[in-house]
Design a protein around this motif. Structure first.
Motif, PDB file in Angstrom:
ATOM      1  N   ALA A  76      -0.388   0.257   9.157  1.00  0.00           N
ATOM      2  CA  ALA A  76      -1.231   1.432   8.966  1.00  0.00           C
ATOM      3  C   ALA A  76      -2.229   1.151   7.852  1.00  0.00           C
ATOM      4  N   ILE A  77      -3.352   1.836   7.908  1.00  0.00           N
ATOM      5  CA  ILE A  77      -4.281   1.788   6.785  1.00  0.00           C
ATOM      6  C   ILE A  77      -3.623   2.538   5.633  1.00  0.00           C
ATOM      7  N   GLY A  78      -3.730   1.986   4.452  1.00  0.00           N
ATOM      8  CA  GLY A  78      -3.175   2.679   3.298  1.00  0.00           C
ATOM      9  C   GLY A  78      -3.974   2.307   2.066  1.00  0.00           C
ATOM     10  N   CYS A  79      -3.568   2.865   0.933  1.00  0.00           N
ATOM     11  CA  CYS A  79      -4.258   2.552  -0.308  1.00  0.00           C
ATOM     12  C   CYS A  79      -3.565   1.367  -0.954  1.00  0.00           C
TER      13      CYS A  79
ATOM     14  N   LYS B 213       0.839  -1.193   0.000  1.00  0.00           N
ATOM     15  CA  LYS B 213       0.000   0.000   0.000  1.00  0.00           C
ATOM     16  C   LYS B 213       0.876   1.246   0.000  1.00  0.00           C
TER      17      LYS B 213
END
Lengths: 182, 205
Positions: free
Chosen positions: B198-201, B141
C-alpha cells in the motif's frame, strides 16, 4: 493533443491567479483529521486517473524519455525533492525529456492542498492525479519490488526502464537521467 | 529587515539540510515465518509494554502507525475496530509510533498522548524511542501491520502489509486482508494472502 489539454488548463489556472502568498512550509505537516475524511471528489484542473487510465502514460512508445514521479503534498521528502526535478526538467526538456508528476493526494486534499501547491510552486511538470484505492493491485504492476513508499520515480523511454523507490537529489537524478538520454 | 534576512538564511540552511537528509534506506526486516523480537516500549499512559506482558494472547497485531500520516489517520477507526474484535479472541492490537519527533513534531510523545485520548484508543500506543524497533521489523511506512502468532518458539510473523484494500472508504472494502489473516490463523488454517502493498508515509528517521 489530448494529453496536452490538462497541462494547458493548469497553465491557464496558474497564470490567471496571482500568487497565493502561502509559504511552502504550510504544506508539510498540517494534515488534519478533517482533511483526510472522505468528501465528494471536487473539480480540479488535473486529469484524474485510476491505474488503468494512468498505465498508457507509463508506457509511451515515442522518442521521448519520461520522468514519472510519484508524490503527494503531505509527503515531506517528496516536496523537498521537487525543486531538483523541476530544475532537471527545465534543463533537459530540449533533450526530449518529459516529466509527469503523479499526485497521490487524497480526494479531500485536491482542492485544498494540491491545487494551491501547484500554483504556488508553478510546477512545470505535467501534474496528474492517481486515484485508485486498490493499491495492492497496481503497486506491483508499476514495480514488483516497490513497497509503496513515496517518493518514488520511474524513468523510461522505449528502450530502457528503471524504477527508483526512493528520493533523489539533483545530482543523483541527473546521473540516472543521463543513462537514458546518453 | 535584519531579522528578515537572518530568517531567509535560516530557511535556506534548513532546506539545504533537508536535501542532504534524503536517503535511500532500504531496510531488511522480518519475512513471513520469521520470529519477531519482543520489545519494551513506553505507552501513552507512561507504563512500559512488552508482548510478554500478555499472558493469554494467541498473537498480536503489531501496527506501526502515527498521528500525522493521512493514511494512518484514515485507518484510526478501523484499527480501533480490529482491537475490539480480536482482543477478546486473544489477538490484541499493539500500536507503535516509529517516527522521529524531531523531524515530525506532530508525532511527539505528548502529541501521541493527546491523539490516543481524543480517539479513545483501546490499545497501547507505544513510542519507539530511539527508533530501535521498527528497523528490526522492517517497517517502512505507516500504517504497516505485522500479525504475529505466539508459539513455543516465539512470536512468528504470519502477515505483513495493509489493513484492507480501500483506505478511502471503509464501506467500499472488498478484501479485509488483516481480518482474513487473523481469522485463518485462529482457525488453524493457512493464510491465503500473507503480503500486501500500500502507499504509505515513509517512516521519518
Amino acid at each position: 493533443m489530448k494529453r496536452l489539454l490538462p497541462l494547458i488548463i493548469v497553465m491557464i489556472s496558474i497564470y490567471s491567479c496571482g500568487p497565493s502568498g502561502k509559504k511552502a512550509e504550510e504544506f508539510n505537516e498540517k494534515v488534519t483529521p478533517a482533511e483526510v475524511a472522505v468528501s465528494s471528489k471536487s473539480e480540479v484542473p488535473f486529469t484524474i486517473y485510476d491505474y488503468e487510465g494512468l498505465k498508457p502514460l507509463l508506457h509511451q512508445q515515442d522518442d521521448k524519455t519520461y520522468i514519472v514521479n510519484f508524490w503527494a503534498t503531505w509527503c515531506k521528502p517528496c516536496i523537498e525533492e521537487l525543486p531538483a526535478f523541476e530544475k532537471t526538467f527545465a534543463e533537459q526538456k530540449s533533450n526530449n525529456v518529459e516529466m509527469i508528476l503523479v499526485s497521490l493526494d487524497m480526494p479531500s486534499m485536491w482542492k485544498k492542498r494540491l491545487v494551491p501547491f501547484v500554483k504556488e510552486k508553478k510546477l512545470k511538470g505535467q501534474v496528474v492525479i492517481l486515484d485508485d484505492p486498490k493499491m495492492n493491485d497496481w503497486i506491483p504492476q508499476i514495480d514488483n519490488d516497490w513497497e509503496g513508499g513515496i517518493p518514488a520515480t520511474l524513468i523510461y523511454n522505449k528502450g530502457k526502464r528503471a524504477f527508483y523507490p526512493h528520493g533523489f537529489t539533483y545530482d543523483e537524478l541527473n546521473k540516472e537521467l543521463l543513462k537514458f538520454i546518453k | 529587515m535584519g531579522i528578515g534576512k537572518v530568517m531567509g538564511a535560516f530557511v535556506l540552511i534548513l532546506s539545504l539540510t533537508a536535501f542532504t537528509s534524503i536517503e535511500n534506506n532500504t531496510i531488511k526486516g522480518y519475512g513471513i515465518g520469521a520470529i519477531a523480537d519482543d520489545f519494551s516500549l513506553k505507552n501513552t499512559d507512561g507504563k512500559m509494554v512488552s508482548l510478554a506482558d500478555y499472558d493469554n494472547a494467541k498473537g498480536f497485531l503489531v501496527i506501526f502507525t502515527c498521528n500525522t500520516c493521512p493514511y494512518a489517520i484514515a485507518y484510526e477507526d478501523r484499527i480501533i475496530a480490529l482491537d475490539e474484535k480480536y482482543k477478546t479472541q486473544g489477538v490484541p492490537v499493539i500500536a507503535i509510533n516509529p517516527n522521529n519527533p524531531s523531524i515530525k513534531p506532530g508525532d511527539s510523545f505528548d502529541a501521541m498522548k493527546i491523539r490516543a485520548k481524543e480517539k479513545g484508543f483501546t490499545f497501547p500506543y507505544l513510542f519507539d524511542e530511539g527508533q530501535k524497533v521498527y528497523p528490526k521489523y522492517g517497517a517502512t511506512k505507516t500504517p504497516h501491520v505485522y500479525l504475529l502468532q505466539r508459539t513455543d518458539k516465539g512470536n512468528i510473523v504470519r502477515y505483513i502489509g495493509a489493513i484492507d484494500d480501500n483506505y478511502q472508504d471503509a464501506s467500499q472494502v472488498e478484501d479485509k486482508y488483516v481480518e482474513n489473516a487473523v481469522d485463518a490463523m485462529l482457525a488453524g488454517k493457512e493464510i491465503e494472502l500473507t503480503l500486501t502493498k500500500a502507499i504509505g508515509c515513509s517512516i521519518k528517521v
